[in-house]
Design a protein around this motif. Structure first.
Motif, PDB file in Angstrom:
ATOM      1  N   TYR A  39     -15.185  -5.093 -10.016  1.00 40.06           N
ATOM      2  CA  TYR A  39     -15.263  -3.754  -9.260  1.00 40.06           C
ATOM      3  C   TYR A  39     -13.808  -3.514  -8.360  1.00 40.06           C
ATOM      4  O   TYR A  39     -13.414  -3.795  -7.376  1.00 40.06           O
ATOM      5  N   PRO A  40     -12.949  -3.007  -9.593  1.00 47.64           N
ATOM      6  CA  PRO A  40     -11.727  -2.803  -8.933  1.00 47.64           C
ATOM      7  C   PRO A  40     -11.516  -1.585  -8.059  1.00 47.64           C
ATOM      8  O   PRO A  40     -10.572  -1.533  -7.024  1.00 47.64           O
ATOM      9  N   GLU A  41     -12.755  -0.902  -7.850  1.00 49.09           N
ATOM     10  CA  GLU A  41     -12.580   0.437  -6.927  1.00 49.09           C
ATOM     11  C   GLU A  41     -12.919  -0.159  -5.626  1.00 49.09           C
ATOM     12  O   GLU A  41     -13.149   0.835  -4.485  1.00 49.09           O
ATOM     13  N   ILE A  42     -13.718  -1.230  -5.294  1.00 47.14           N
ATOM     14  CA  ILE A  42     -14.007  -1.540  -4.075  1.00 47.14           C
ATOM     15  C   ILE A  42     -13.340  -2.649  -3.456  1.00 47.14           C
ATOM     16  O   ILE A  42     -12.517  -3.301  -4.294  1.00 47.14           O
ATOM     17  N   SER A  43     -13.349  -2.864  -2.080  1.00 49.78           N
ATOM     18  CA  SER A  43     -12.404  -4.042  -1.567  1.00 49.78           C
ATOM     19  C   SER A  43     -13.224  -5.057  -1.935  1.00 49.78           C
ATOM     20  O   SER A  43     -14.373  -5.491  -1.935  1.00 49.78           O
ATOM     21  N   SER A  44     -12.203  -6.344  -1.939  1.00 52.13           N
ATOM     22  CA  SER A  44     -12.660  -7.673  -2.007  1.00 52.13           C
ATOM     23  C   SER A  44     -11.885  -8.484  -0.733  1.00 52.13           C
ATOM     24  O   SER A  44     -10.615  -8.416  -0.527  1.00 52.13           O
ATOM     25  N   ILE A  45     -12.663  -8.764   0.084  1.00 50.23           N
ATOM     26  CA  ILE A  45     -12.483  -9.325   1.327  1.00 50.23           C
ATOM     27  C   ILE A  45     -12.573 -10.832   1.249  1.00 50.23           C
ATOM     28  O   ILE A  45     -13.385 -11.536   0.730  1.00 50.23           O
TER      29      ILE A  45
ATOM     30  N   SER B  45       0.764  -1.106   0.158  1.00 48.75           N
ATOM     31  CA  SER B  45       0.037  -0.138  -0.018  1.00 48.75           C
ATOM     32  C   SER B  45       0.920   1.139   0.084  1.00 48.75           C
ATOM     33  O   SER B  45       1.811   1.239   0.597  1.00 48.75           O
ATOM     34  N   SER B  46       0.589   2.346  -0.725  1.00 54.59           N
ATOM     35  CA  SER B  46       1.065   3.504  -0.815  1.00 54.59           C
ATOM     36  C   SER B  46       0.280   4.542  -0.004  1.00 54.59           C
ATOM     37  O   SER B  46       0.524   5.228   0.716  1.00 54.59           O
ATOM     38  N   GLU B  47      -0.882   4.713  -0.714  1.00 52.02           N
ATOM     39  CA  GLU B  47      -1.829   5.629  -0.085  1.00 52.02           C
ATOM     40  C   GLU B  47      -2.600   5.201   1.009  1.00 52.02           C
ATOM     41  O   GLU B  47      -3.601   4.505   0.629  1.00 52.02           O
ATOM     42  N   SER B  48      -2.259   5.277   2.110  1.00 52.93           N
ATOM     43  CA  SER B  48      -2.974   4.975   3.448  1.00 52.93           C
ATOM     44  C   SER B  48      -4.452   4.969   3.151  1.00 52.93           C
ATOM     45  O   SER B  48      -5.282   4.226   3.649  1.00 52.93           O
ATOM     46  N   GLU B  49      -4.770   6.190   3.008  1.00 50.47           N
ATOM     47  CA  GLU B  49      -6.364   6.596   2.764  1.00 50.47           C
ATOM     48  C   GLU B  49      -7.152   5.755   2.219  1.00 50.47           C
ATOM     49  O   GLU B  49      -8.162   5.136   2.217  1.00 50.47           O
ATOM     50  N   ARG B  50      -6.457   5.570   0.723  1.00 51.01           N
ATOM     51  CA  ARG B  50      -7.195   4.889  -0.306  1.00 51.01           C
ATOM     52  C   ARG B  50      -7.184   3.476  -0.141  1.00 51.01           C
ATOM     53  O   ARG B  50      -8.063   2.486  -0.479  1.00 51.01           O
ATOM     54  N   ASN B  51      -6.139   2.810   0.595  1.00 51.81           N
ATOM     55  CA  ASN B  51      -5.946   1.474   0.650  1.00 51.81           C
ATOM     56  C   ASN B  51      -6.320   1.044   1.833  1.00 51.81           C
ATOM     57  O   ASN B  51      -5.279   0.211   2.628  1.00 51.81           O
ATOM     58  N   MET B  52      -7.262   1.594   2.500  1.00 51.72           N
ATOM     59  CA  MET B  52      -7.793   0.978   3.808  1.00 51.72           C
ATOM     60  C   MET B  52      -9.258   1.068   3.989  1.00 51.72           C
ATOM     61  O   MET B  52      -9.902   1.616   3.305  1.00 51.72           O
ATOM     62  N   ILE B  53      -9.798  -0.160   4.530  1.00 51.72           N
ATOM     63  CA  ILE B  53     -11.066  -0.323   4.846  1.00 51.72           C
ATOM     64  C   ILE B  53     -11.292  -0.284   6.381  1.00 51.72           C
ATOM     65  O   ILE B  53     -10.737  -1.295   7.001  1.00 51.72           O
ATOM     66  N   LYS B  54     -12.358   0.406   6.900  1.00 54.84           N
ATOM     67  CA  LYS B  54     -12.933   0.447   8.138  1.00 54.84           C
ATOM     68  C   LYS B  54     -14.060  -0.580   8.346  1.00 54.84           C
ATOM     69  O   LYS B  54     -15.048  -0.588   7.720  1.00 54.84           O
TER      70      LYS B  54
ATOM     71  N   PHE C  58      -8.415  -6.915  -0.205  1.00 57.65           N
ATOM     72  CA  PHE C  58      -7.434  -6.749  -1.578  1.00 57.65           C
ATOM     73  C   PHE C  58      -8.163  -5.704  -2.478  1.00 57.65           C
ATOM     74  O   PHE C  58      -9.485  -5.535  -2.510  1.00 57.65           O
ATOM     75  N   ARG C  59      -7.635  -4.979  -3.419  1.00 54.90           N
ATOM     76  CA  ARG C  59      -8.246  -4.417  -4.638  1.00 54.90           C
ATOM     77  C   ARG C  59      -7.546  -5.425  -5.642  1.00 54.90           C
ATOM     78  O   ARG C  59      -6.431  -5.415  -5.804  1.00 54.90           O
ATOM     79  N   ILE C  60      -8.528  -5.679  -6.343  1.00 57.45           N
ATOM     80  CA  ILE C  60      -8.174  -6.466  -7.611  1.00 57.45           C
ATOM     81  C   ILE C  60      -8.324  -5.814  -8.870  1.00 57.45           C
ATOM     82  O   ILE C  60      -9.365  -5.517  -9.386  1.00 57.45           O
ATOM     83  N   GLY C  61      -7.208  -5.151  -9.272  1.00 57.93           N
ATOM     84  CA  GLY C  61      -7.255  -4.427 -10.755  1.00 57.93           C
ATOM     85  C   GLY C  61      -6.788  -5.272 -11.955  1.00 57.93           C
ATOM     86  O   GLY C  61      -6.347  -6.546 -11.860  1.00 57.93           O
ATOM     87  N   ARG C  62      -7.123  -4.668 -12.943  1.00 59.87           N
ATOM     88  CA  ARG C  62      -6.557  -5.481 -14.200  1.00 59.87           C
ATOM     89  C   ARG C  62      -5.187  -5.778 -14.262  1.00 59.87           C
ATOM     90  O   ARG C  62      -4.856  -6.898 -14.744  1.00 59.87           O
ATOM     91  N   GLU C  63      -4.086  -4.797 -13.670  1.00 61.32           N
ATOM     92  CA  GLU C  63      -2.906  -5.210 -13.935  1.00 61.32           C
ATOM     93  C   GLU C  63      -2.198  -5.835 -12.562  1.00 61.32           C
ATOM     94  O   GLU C  63      -1.143  -6.153 -12.605  1.00 61.32           O
ATOM     95  N   ALA C  64      -2.793  -5.572 -11.412  1.00 56.76           N
ATOM     96  CA  ALA C  64      -2.264  -5.992 -10.133  1.00 56.76           C
ATOM     97  C   ALA C  64      -3.166  -6.236  -9.109  1.00 56.76           C
ATOM     98  O   ALA C  64      -4.389  -5.777  -9.289  1.00 56.76           O
ATOM     99  N   ILE C  65      -2.888  -6.896  -8.144  1.00 62.25           N
ATOM    100  CA  ILE C  65      -3.658  -7.105  -6.841  1.00 62.25           C
ATOM    101  C   ILE C  65      -3.122  -6.253  -5.879  1.00 62.25           C
ATOM    102  O   ILE C  65      -1.899  -6.416  -5.506  1.00 62.25           O
ATOM    103  N   TYR C  66      -3.712  -5.437  -5.190  1.00 60.38           N
ATOM    104  CA  TYR C  66      -3.424  -4.552  -4.191  1.00 60.38           C
ATOM    105  C   TYR C  66      -3.916  -4.992  -2.886  1.00 60.38           C
ATOM    106  O   TYR C  66      -4.956  -5.360  -2.506  1.00 60.38           O
ATOM    107  N   LEU C  67      -2.903  -5.367  -1.627  1.00 59.35           N
ATOM    108  CA  LEU C  67      -3.194  -5.605  -0.500  1.00 59.35           C
ATOM    109  C   LEU C  67      -3.964  -4.158   0.240  1.00 59.35           C
ATOM    110  O   LEU C  67      -3.417  -3.208   0.033  1.00 59.35           O
ATOM    111  N   GLU C  68      -4.803  -4.396   0.974  1.00 60.42           N
ATOM    112  CA  GLU C  68      -5.556  -3.444   1.561  1.00 60.42           C
ATOM    113  C   GLU C  68      -5.453  -3.690   2.860  1.00 60.42           C
ATOM    114  O   GLU C  68      -5.875  -4.736   3.425  1.00 60.42           O
TER     115      GLU C  68
END
Ligand SMILES: [Zn+2]
Length: 148
Positions: A112-118, A10-19, A132-142
């Motif tokens: 839905y790459p803009e929402i979290s996959s739990i 994660s780089s942008e903590s705000e965007r890559n975090m779910i409460k 996670f955020r599952i995008g077309r190019e990569a999977i981001y850990l959230e």
């Protein structure tokens, strides 16, 4: 077999975090245990990357390795969320026998790459929940922040 895509930190903590409130977190784990050995699935409604309500859906695939939500049931959840001024903040499902990491099918069906996959993994004695955020190019850990 296709190689799994790299997980980026994660780089942008705000965007890559779910409460997630503790009660909803526990509800997802209980839902996973209740449906095991089949995968469970559901939707988290809320606002601004914060979950407010969990909607438990039926896994119409009735499978232990994949899940599918019934479009009719999904539509009803969308209507309920709209009525309560919520948006979909996450889709969750369980892995009853494997680690909490998106499977090839999960990646293929991530619309839905803009929402979290739990993913709730029941592989170990204690359930492990990852987002996670599952995008077309990569999977981001959230990061999941469990709130009171
Ligand atoms: Zn999965």
């Amino acid at each position: 077999m296709k190689r799994l895509r790299r997980v980026h930190p994660s780089s942008e903590s705000e965007r890559n975090m779910i409460k997630i409130p503790k009660s909803i977190y526990q509800q997802m784990v209980e839902h996973a245990k209740k449906e095991s050995p089949l995968e469970c699935c559901g939707i988290l409604g809320g606002r601004d990357h914060a979950a407010k309500k969990a909607f438990e859906l039926e896994n119409v695939d009735q499978s232990s390795v994949r899940y599918a939500m019934a479009p009719q049931e999904q539509l009803k959840v969308f209507e309920d969320m709209e009525r309560d001024a919520m948006e979909m903040v996450a889709i969750y499902h369980s892995h009853t026998h494997t680690i909490p990491f998106p499977s090839e099918i999960d990646v293929k069906l991530a619309f839905y790459p803009e929402i979290s996959s739990i993913i709730i993994s029941l592989k170990e004695k204690d359930a492990v929940v990852k987002a996670f955020r599952i995008g077309r190019e990569a999977i981001y850990l959230e990061e999941i922040e469990v709130i009171p």
